[in-house]
Design a protein around this motif. Sequence first.
Motif, PDB file in Angstrom:
ATOM      1  N   VAL A 314       0.867  -1.177   0.000  1.00  7.09           N
ATOM      2  CA  VAL A 314       0.000   0.000   0.000  1.00  7.09           C
ATOM      3  C   VAL A 314       0.900   1.222   0.000  1.00  7.09           C
ATOM      4  O   VAL A 314       1.854   1.303   0.782  1.00  7.09           O
ATOM      5  CB  VAL A 314      -0.915   0.005   1.242  1.00  7.09           C
ATOM      6  N   GLY A 315       0.609   2.181  -0.893  1.00  3.03           N
ATOM      7  CA  GLY A 315       1.419   3.387  -0.967  1.00  3.03           C
ATOM      8  C   GLY A 315       2.455   3.326  -2.070  1.00  3.03           C
ATOM      9  O   GLY A 315       2.553   2.355  -2.823  1.00  3.03           O
ATOM     10  N   ASN A 316       3.262   4.390  -2.150  1.00  2.61           N
ATOM     11  CA  ASN A 316       4.279   4.482  -3.196  1.00  2.61           C
ATOM     12  C   ASN A 316       5.643   4.072  -2.638  1.00  2.61           C
ATOM     13  O   ASN A 316       5.743   3.551  -1.527  1.00  2.61           O
ATOM     14  CB  ASN A 316       4.309   5.895  -3.795  1.00  2.61           C
ATOM     15  N   ALA A 317       6.698   4.331  -3.400  1.00  2.00           N
ATOM     16  CA  ALA A 317       8.032   3.895  -2.980  1.00  2.00           C
ATOM     17  C   ALA A 317       8.518   4.640  -1.740  1.00  2.00           C
ATOM     18  O   ALA A 317       9.327   4.119  -0.966  1.00  2.00           O
ATOM     19  CB  ALA A 317       9.020   4.084  -4.133  1.00  2.00           C
ATOM     20  N   ALA A 318       8.008   5.850  -1.520  1.00  2.00           N
ATOM     21  CA  ALA A 318       8.495   6.667  -0.408  1.00  2.00           C
ATOM     22  C   ALA A 318       7.746   6.422   0.894  1.00  2.00           C
ATOM     23  O   ALA A 318       8.346   6.306   1.960  1.00  2.00           O
ATOM     24  CB  ALA A 318       8.417   8.151  -0.787  1.00  2.00           C
ATOM     25  N   VAL A 319       6.425   6.347   0.820  1.00  2.00           N
ATOM     26  CA  VAL A 319       5.578   6.151   2.006  1.00  2.00           C
ATOM     27  C   VAL A 319       4.696   4.945   1.739  1.00  2.00           C
ATOM     28  O   VAL A 319       3.899   4.957   0.788  1.00  2.00           O
ATOM     29  CB  VAL A 319       4.713   7.399   2.296  1.00  2.00           C
ATOM     30  N   ASN A 320       4.830   3.901   2.575  1.00  2.00           N
ATOM     31  CA  ASN A 320       4.135   2.668   2.227  1.00  2.00           C
ATOM     32  C   ASN A 320       3.950   1.761   3.436  1.00  2.00           C
ATOM     33  O   ASN A 320       4.503   2.003   4.515  1.00  2.00           O
ATOM     34  CB  ASN A 320       4.886   1.921   1.124  1.00  2.00           C
ATOM     35  N   TYR A 321       3.182   0.704   3.202  1.00  2.00           N
ATOM     36  CA  TYR A 321       3.022  -0.394   4.156  1.00  2.00           C
ATOM     37  C   TYR A 321       2.927  -1.685   3.339  1.00  2.00           C
ATOM     38  O   TYR A 321       2.164  -1.759   2.373  1.00  2.00           O
ATOM     39  CB  TYR A 321       1.759  -0.228   5.004  1.00  2.00           C
ATOM     40  N   TYR A 322       3.716  -2.707   3.733  1.00  2.00           N
ATOM     41  CA  TYR A 322       3.708  -3.980   3.023  1.00  2.00           C
ATOM     42  C   TYR A 322       2.799  -4.976   3.744  1.00  2.00           C
ATOM     43  O   TYR A 322       3.017  -5.291   4.909  1.00  2.00           O
ATOM     44  CB  TYR A 322       5.124  -4.561   2.936  1.00  2.00           C
ATOM     45  N   MET A 323       1.788  -5.482   3.019  1.00  2.00           N
ATOM     46  CA  MET A 323       0.939  -6.535   3.590  1.00  2.00           C
ATOM     47  C   MET A 323       1.638  -7.885   3.525  1.00  2.00           C
ATOM     48  O   MET A 323       1.486  -8.699   4.409  1.00  2.00           O
ATOM     49  CB  MET A 323      -0.416  -6.571   2.878  1.00  2.00           C
ATOM     50  N   PHE A 324       2.375  -8.132   2.450  1.00  2.00           N
ATOM     51  CA  PHE A 324       3.308  -9.259   2.436  1.00  2.00           C
ATOM     52  C   PHE A 324       4.417  -8.972   1.441  1.00  2.00           C
ATOM     53  O   PHE A 324       4.244  -8.223   0.477  1.00  2.00           O
ATOM     54  CB  PHE A 324       2.651 -10.624   2.180  1.00  2.00           C
ATOM     55  N   ASN A 325       5.571  -9.571   1.728  1.00  2.00           N
ATOM     56  CA  ASN A 325       6.749  -9.402   0.878  1.00  2.00           C
ATOM     57  C   ASN A 325       7.673 -10.584   1.152  1.00  2.00           C
ATOM     58  O   ASN A 325       8.735 -10.442   1.749  1.00  2.00           O
ATOM     59  CB  ASN A 325       7.441  -8.070   1.181  1.00  2.00           C
ATOM     60  N   ASP A 326       7.228 -11.772   0.754  1.00  2.00           N
ATOM     61  CA  ASP A 326       8.002 -12.981   1.050  1.00  2.00           C
ATOM     62  C   ASP A 326       7.673 -14.068   0.038  1.00  2.00           C
ATOM     63  O   ASP A 326       6.892 -13.864  -0.890  1.00  2.00           O
ATOM     64  CB  ASP A 326       7.739 -13.464   2.479  1.00  2.00           C
ATOM     65  N   THR A 327       8.267 -15.247   0.249  1.00  2.00           N
ATOM     66  CA  THR A 327       8.125 -16.346  -0.706  1.00  2.00           C
ATOM     67  C   THR A 327       6.997 -17.309  -0.357  1.00  2.00           C
ATOM     68  O   THR A 327       6.846 -18.327  -1.008  1.00  2.00           O
ATOM     69  CB  THR A 327       9.426 -17.156  -0.786  1.00  2.00           C
ATOM     70  N   GLY A 328       6.232 -17.002   0.668  1.00  2.00           N
ATOM     71  CA  GLY A 328       5.241 -17.972   1.105  1.00  2.00           C
ATOM     72  C   GLY A 328       5.873 -18.986   2.041  1.00  2.00           C
ATOM     73  O   GLY A 328       6.887 -18.722   2.687  1.00  2.00           O
ATOM     74  N   ALA A 329       5.298 -20.184   2.104  1.00  2.00           N
ATOM     75  CA  ALA A 329       5.760 -21.196   3.054  1.00  2.00           C
ATOM     76  C   ALA A 329       7.201 -21.619   2.802  1.00  2.00           C
ATOM     77  O   ALA A 329       7.968 -21.854   3.734  1.00  2.00           O
ATOM     78  CB  ALA A 329       4.834 -22.411   3.012  1.00  2.00           C
ATOM     79  N   THR A 330       7.603 -21.726   1.531  1.00  2.00           N
ATOM     80  CA  THR A 330       8.971 -22.116   1.167  1.00  2.00           C
ATOM     81  C   THR A 330       9.413 -21.263  -0.028  1.00  2.00           C
ATOM     82  O   THR A 330       8.574 -20.642  -0.699  1.00  2.00           O
ATOM     83  CB  THR A 330       9.047 -23.607   0.770  1.00  2.00           C
ATOM     84  N   PRO A 331      10.717 -21.232  -0.342  1.00  2.06           N
ATOM     85  CA  PRO A 331      11.172 -20.469  -1.511  1.00  2.06           C
ATOM     86  C   PRO A 331      10.545 -20.930  -2.826  1.00  2.06           C
ATOM     87  O   PRO A 331      10.542 -20.171  -3.799  1.00  2.06           O
ATOM     88  CB  PRO A 331      12.692 -20.681  -1.502  1.00  2.06           C
TER      89      PRO A 331
END
Length: 485
Positions: A314-331
């Motif tokens: 949510v938001g742009n590159a400067a001001v934001n919040y990440y709801m998820f940013n990962d690979t899930g259960a495994t890579p």
Amino acid sequence: MKSPLNFVVKKGGNIYDMHELGIWVSSFHIYSPNLNRNKLTVPGRRGAYLVNTQEDERHVRIVLQIETDSMQEFDALKHTIFDLFYSEEAFSIIRDITPDKEIFVMQEGEFDIENISDSDGEFEITLTMLDPYIYGPEKEAVFPSDVVSLNYKGTAPGDPIFDLEVLKPVTFALIQNQNDEYMMIGKPVNVDDQVPVEREQRIFWSHGDTLVGWTTGSNIDGTVAGTMASNGYKFYPINFGTGSGSWHGPAMKTSLPQVLEHFRVDAIVEFFNSAPSVGRLEIYLLAEDGDVISKIALRDTTPSRAATYGEARVGNAAVNYYMFNDTGATPSTWTNFFGMLRIGRYNDEWFAYIAKIDQTTGEHTARMYRSWRDTEGQFRKNLAQIQVHFGQLSSYTPITAMGIHDIKVFKWNPITQSEIPYIAREGDVITFDHKEKNILINGESHLDLKDFGARFFKLKPGENILTVYPEQSFNVTCRYRERFK
């Protein structure tokens, strides 16, 4: 010569025939159903009360002989047999005398192969049927009307899977049997004081078939470069242009017919990655002034192996919040991805969803859902444009097998207590899976729509009268396997 008791093992997608392996089946015995009675004794009363009955596991006892030409062949076949019957999951057996029947078994405990000679042997193995039934082949019944009679020939109740192809918008879907057992999602409309409404109104739909109406993008996390095209069913990158040590690649955007405060964006994408390539696929949600209000993406930045990250911001590159940013259960959870990316907002509640889609069944797998409430009201700009982007990182070998097949944008309309929302529209498929106890709409689980009193019921031996509501709203197919004791 083949043993009249010969059978095959189906395991891990392979079929192993005992005769072809050089194994003679001397005996094959399935034990009877095993009933476990729970009883209650009462002082001063003869006998006992029956509290309940549980069908317990069953067993299969098999005697086999092996004959080889040398000690080396004997030892090799012995270990092949050990590996064949060992399994973390249940495997199936189909007997030659009943090729239309199948049982599911597991090995428990050890067994030994006794030498009759240096190159011949005999052994006995007892396998466990955790599922105590014998299964017939899958059958399919197409309903010719909203009321049908289905003759179920199994001797044990079966688990049906009902697929309801929607013919017109519906606020509910219900199927019931002659015993008033029913499965239902949604709510019927009381015509005295209620009306059906579009809670989610589709206002934009791109099939990925043309870039007419799209213009070059201007605001990505990196440099817009290169070109993308459509091959008639998806957007894909032709080239990524050049960039100075950062992300670069083509981006295209288009304006929506309405500016939205409450919305949901769904995209069907593919992202087939393998080492040593890296890359990303991104969908940006833009405001009227071109600012990024959110994005959802897939990326792989590990050239040494394939590892797909899902990103919902949510938001742009400067001001934001990440709801998820990962690979899930495994890579590898989202590696070689074909599936759905979703992001949206209702009031100040943001939500994001990522799932692979099984291209055979349409079912969503490897799912992740996250939500977040913007309590400070930082991210309230309205949605006006959709932007898509394919990216290459610096000079690393880019991922080229990626594309965007479908993008839908929905307007969320507030509803009142007198308004009942549609739950499915023409072309959708509702699945009542009584086997896995799941409810799906277009492959996505929707147990949240289940009516409180609804139950996953079984097909009974003999005649089953099945009725579907609302009338003339569905093409219905029932899939099932007859089960036998």
